[in-house]
Write a protein that holds these residues in place. Structure first.
Motif, mmCIF file in Angstrom:
data_model
loop_
_atom_site.group_PDB
_atom_site.id
_atom_site.type_symbol
_atom_site.label_atom_id
_atom_site.label_comp_id
_atom_site.label_asym_id
_atom_site.label_seq_id
_atom_site.Cartn_x
_atom_site.Cartn_y
_atom_site.Cartn_z
ATOM 1 N N MET A 395 0.820 -1.203 0.000
ATOM 2 C CA MET A 395 0.000 0.000 0.000
ATOM 3 C C MET A 395 0.862 1.264 0.000
ATOM 4 O O MET A 395 0.582 2.238 -0.705
ATOM 5 N N GLN A 396 1.921 1.235 0.767
ATOM 6 C CA GLN A 396 2.819 2.385 0.820
ATOM 7 C C GLN A 396 3.508 2.610 -0.521
ATOM 8 O O GLN A 396 3.710 3.757 -0.945
ATOM 9 N N TYR A 397 3.866 1.523 -1.202
ATOM 10 C CA TYR A 397 4.506 1.651 -2.505
ATOM 11 C C TYR A 397 3.530 2.217 -3.536
ATOM 12 O O TYR A 397 3.923 3.030 -4.389
ATOM 13 N N LEU A 398 2.280 1.816 -3.471
ATOM 14 C CA LEU A 398 1.279 2.356 -4.389
ATOM 15 C C LEU A 398 1.110 3.854 -4.181
ATOM 16 O O LEU A 398 0.929 4.617 -5.134
ATOM 17 N N THR A 399 1.169 4.287 -2.923
ATOM 18 C CA THR A 399 1.111 5.718 -2.636
ATOM 19 C C THR A 399 2.322 6.430 -3.219
ATOM 20 O O THR A 399 2.209 7.492 -3.844
ATOM 21 N N LEU A 400 3.485 5.829 -3.039
ATOM 22 C CA LEU A 400 4.730 6.418 -3.526
ATOM 23 C C LEU A 400 4.732 6.582 -5.037
ATOM 24 O O LEU A 400 5.300 7.545 -5.567
ATOM 25 N N THR A 401 4.073 5.674 -5.752
ATOM 26 C CA THR A 401 4.086 5.691 -7.218
ATOM 27 C C THR A 401 2.794 6.257 -7.811
ATOM 28 O O THR A 401 2.447 5.962 -8.960
ATOM 29 N N GLY A 402 2.074 7.057 -7.030
ATOM 30 C CA GLY A 402 0.956 7.806 -7.576
ATOM 31 C C GLY A 402 -0.343 7.064 -7.737
ATOM 32 O O GLY A 402 -1.203 7.483 -8.518
ATOM 33 N N ARG A 403 -0.543 5.980 -6.996
ATOM 34 C CA ARG A 403 -1.786 5.211 -7.111
ATOM 35 C C ARG A 403 -2.583 5.216 -5.804
ATOM 36 O O ARG A 403 -3.274 4.258 -5.474
ATOM 37 N N LYS A 404 -2.487 6.318 -5.086
ATOM 38 C CA LYS A 404 -3.113 6.427 -3.770
ATOM 39 C C LYS A 404 -4.619 6.266 -3.827
ATOM 40 O O LYS A 404 -5.237 5.712 -2.908
ATOM 41 N N GLU A 405 -5.236 6.756 -4.917
ATOM 42 C CA GLU A 405 -6.697 6.719 -4.996
ATOM 43 C C GLU A 405 -7.254 5.295 -5.043
ATOM 44 O O GLU A 405 -8.424 5.066 -4.749
ATOM 45 N N ALA A 406 -6.404 4.316 -5.385
ATOM 46 C CA ALA A 406 -6.866 2.930 -5.490
ATOM 47 C C ALA A 406 -6.675 2.146 -4.200
ATOM 48 O O ALA A 406 -7.186 1.028 -4.075
ATOM 49 N N ILE A 407 -5.964 2.703 -3.224
ATOM 50 C CA ILE A 407 -5.582 1.937 -2.041
ATOM 51 C C ILE A 407 -6.787 1.454 -1.240
ATOM 52 O O ILE A 407 -6.849 0.294 -0.813
ATOM 53 N N GLY A 408 -7.771 2.338 -1.007
ATOM 54 C CA GLY A 408 -8.942 1.948 -0.225
ATOM 55 C C GLY A 408 -9.658 0.763 -0.831
ATOM 56 O O GLY A 408 -10.033 -0.186 -0.128
ATOM 57 N N ARG A 409 -9.840 0.794 -2.141
ATOM 58 C CA ARG A 409 -10.522 -0.294 -2.841
ATOM 59 C C ARG A 409 -9.707 -1.579 -2.768
ATOM 60 O O ARG A 409 -10.244 -2.666 -2.509
ATOM 61 N N ILE A 410 -8.402 -1.480 -3.015
ATOM 62 C CA ILE A 410 -7.538 -2.670 -3.019
ATOM 63 C C ILE A 410 -7.509 -3.333 -1.651
ATOM 64 O O ILE A 410 -7.699 -4.548 -1.518
ATOM 65 N N GLU A 411 -7.291 -2.530 -0.609
ATOM 66 C CA GLU A 411 -7.175 -3.087 0.732
ATOM 67 C C GLU A 411 -8.484 -3.698 1.203
ATOM 68 O O GLU A 411 -8.496 -4.802 1.777
ATOM 69 N N ALA A 412 -9.594 -3.004 0.957
ATOM 70 C CA ALA A 412 -10.894 -3.523 1.406
ATOM 71 C C ALA A 412 -11.216 -4.842 0.714
ATOM 72 O O ALA A 412 -11.691 -5.801 1.359
ATOM 73 N N TYR A 413 -10.966 -4.913 -0.586
ATOM 74 C CA TYR A 413 -11.275 -6.143 -1.323
ATOM 75 C C TYR A 413 -10.407 -7.306 -0.858
ATOM 76 O O TYR A 413 -10.909 -8.403 -0.566
ATOM 77 N N LEU A 414 -9.085 -7.093 -0.786
ATOM 78 C CA LEU A 414 -8.183 -8.192 -0.437
ATOM 79 C C LEU A 414 -8.409 -8.693 0.983
ATOM 80 O O LEU A 414 -8.282 -9.891 1.260
ATOM 81 N N LYS A 415 -8.763 -7.793 1.894
ATOM 82 C CA LYS A 415 -9.059 -8.230 3.261
ATOM 83 C C LYS A 415 -10.349 -9.050 3.301
ATOM 84 O O LYS A 415 -10.445 -10.040 4.041
ATOM 85 N N THR A 416 -11.315 -8.658 2.491
ATOM 86 C CA THR A 416 -12.595 -9.374 2.481
ATOM 87 C C THR A 416 -12.438 -10.792 1.962
ATOM 88 O O THR A 416 -13.048 -11.728 2.485
ATOM 89 N N VAL A 417 -11.604 -10.975 0.932
ATOM 90 C CA VAL A 417 -11.421 -12.314 0.349
ATOM 91 C C VAL A 417 -10.218 -13.039 0.955
ATOM 92 O O VAL A 417 -9.792 -14.080 0.455
#
Length: 501
Positions: A395-417
């Motif tokens: 998640m931190q790397y995604l923020t570093l490389t300009g993909r911060k807007e996707a973090i909430g969706r990615i984390e919520a989905y992966l935790k759910t499954v």
């Protein structure tokens, strides 16, 4: 809610037998759909390695009882038993996307052009010929070094590249009239590429289209009547000077979690890919399931093209070696020393045809750059892929490389499954075919390679090794190398403890 359907060979739509697993997830006010594997209510699921869970989700999502059947899903779910089958258990796998470099990618694109031309001659609509999945083409392999040791060397080399291959780039410029990035359609008038042929950066987060391909001094201008002016859907082209394919994939192209184009309720699923380069596995360090196909033969473009046309890859359900990392790295040791140690160790263990999945509290101390380097060496130790499940570092790397807007969706989905990893939590550890362990505290400064990275030599042994090899015969040097140990017994190799279970 989006329903996933398949189409059989007769063109008849067939409903996915696992539609009952479809659930919804709301993140930041937007609703998504996804296949909730926890609804299987099967205790085997949480025992699966995280890498096998990606294969299972893909099979469930693409199940049409034609290319992917319920029996295939059951085979993957029963991995713990089937991975030991001496005859091998075949399963289909449909990746989310393909990653192409110019050597094999451009011929594949030309094939699509030929197919469109054939359809047009037969009176059909050529625009119906498109990649079924997302295809990312990075032009990075063909540039040559004609100029060096001057400030403008990069720009001059790129100018020579465009001049040498102007027919290729003219074709690609026409092809890329419209491209797509993460579900957003971008007009050809919206994108520019810095200083034409010399910027060396992706100015707009990976979206490059025909205006970006109007490279050096307008030399690639062409008539819109030519075939390529009609854009291929699901195709993204990254021009030379943007970086090596694996770097662009890691920093820009990787989604980690894909989302479909459905505007009302996009479908979420894990990012996965096949590439036409052996070091495609570098992306495993970001938690993306992928590897290079056919990279040692002349048919890698054909295999990737088959995926682009909607065909599944047939593969044997693989064993998964769990690589447990503990401890902390010695201040004098570097990430390169870790990589060389792991490469030599895994060659001695024997992981050809297997997946390697990393776990243990020591993984949390490894940056994404370190993990990607370890995964990048996968061809050197022979594994199919070297997988680091997604965690907070991702998640931190995604923020570093300009993909911060996707973090909430990615984390919520992966935790759910249950595909999100907390490496310090041993309760999340799945079952592996066998487990090997590395204490980072035992890693010492060393040298190796470049052609034989497995021949690692500790710095404190370097002088003696060098002097002895000056006089030893080649055969003697080979005899002195560590031999692969019987896998039925615990071994200690260069301070690396190996336990087979």
């Amino acid at each position: 809610m989006q329903q996933k359907e398949g189409i059989d060979i007769m063109g008849v739509e067939k409903a996915n037998p696992f539609l009952s697993l479809l659930s919804s997830l709301t993140v930041d006010g937007k609703t998504y759909s996804f296949y909730d594997l926890s609804k299987l209510n099967d205790p085997r699921y949480e025992r699966l390695p995280f890498s096998i869970r990606v294969l299972l989700e893909s099979a469930i999502r693409n199940c049409d009882d034609f290319q992917v059947t319920k029996a295939d899903v059951d085979k993957i779910l029963d991995w713990e038993v089937n991975q030991d089958d001496p005859k091998g258990v075949d399963i289909p796998f449909r990746p989310a996307r393909t990653l192409l470099q110019d050597f094999t990618g451009v011929p594949a694109v030309v094939d699509f052009a030929a197919m469109r031309d054939a359809v047009k001659r037969l009176g059909g609509d050529p625009e119906c010929i498109n990649p079924v999945c997302q295809a990312d083409l990075v032009i990075d392999h063909s540039i040559q070094v004609d100029f060096a040791r001057t400030p403008d060397a990069l720009q001059k080399n790129e100018e020579m590249e465009f001049e040498r291959n102007k027919e290729r780039f003219r074709f690609l410029k026409l092809l890329a009239k419209k491209t797509r990035w993460l579900g957003t359609t971008v007009s050809s008038n919206d994108i520019t590429l810095g200083q034409a042929a010399g910027s060396g950066t992706l100015q707009t987060m990976g979206v490059l289209s025909s205006s970006a391909l109007t490279w050096h001094h307008g030399m690639l201008e062409a008539s819109a009547e030519l075939w390529g002016a009609k854009a291929l859907k699901n195709m993204l082209i990254v021009p030379p000077g943007s970086g090596i394919v694996h770097q662009v994939n890691l920093e820009y192209l990787a989604r980690v979690v894909f989302q479909s184009d459905d505007a009302s309720s996009p479908l979420l699923f894990p990012d996965s890919l096949v590439g036409t380069d052996s070091h495609t596995t570098m992306i495993n360090g970001l938690g993306v399931f992928g590897w290079g196909v056919g990279v040692e033969s002349d048919i890698s473009g054909i295999e990737a093209e088959a995926v682009m046309l909607g065909q599944c890859i047939s593969m044997v359900l693989p064993p998964v070696v769990g690589y447990r990392i503990v401890g902390h790295l010695n201040p004098l040791a570097t990430a390169t020393d870790v990589v060389l140690t792991i490469t030599k160790h895994l060659r001695e263990v024997g992981v050809v045809g297997k997946l390697v999945e990393f776990f243990g509290p020591g993984v949390a101390s490894l940056s994404i750059a370190d993990r990607a380097t370890i995964s990048n060496m996968c061809p050197e130790y022979g594994a199919t892929l070297a997988f680091f499940p997604v965690d907070i570092n991702t998640m931190q790397y995604l923020t570093l490389t300009g993909r911060k807007e996707a973090i909430g969706r990615i984390e919520a989905y992966l935790k759910t499954v249950k595909m999100y990893r907390q490496y310090e939590d041993a309760a999340q550890d799945p079952v592996f075919s066998k487990v090997v362990e590395l204490d980072l505290g035992t890693v010492v400064p060393s040298v190796s390679g470049p052609k034989r990275p497995q021949d690692r030599i500790s710095v404190d042994e370097l002088k003696q090794e060098f002097l002895s090899n000056l006089t030893n015969k080649v055969s003697r040097r080979i005899e002195n190398r560590p031999q692969v140990t019987d896998e039925s017994h615990p071994v200690m190799v260069n301070n690396v403890h190996t336990t087979m279970i």
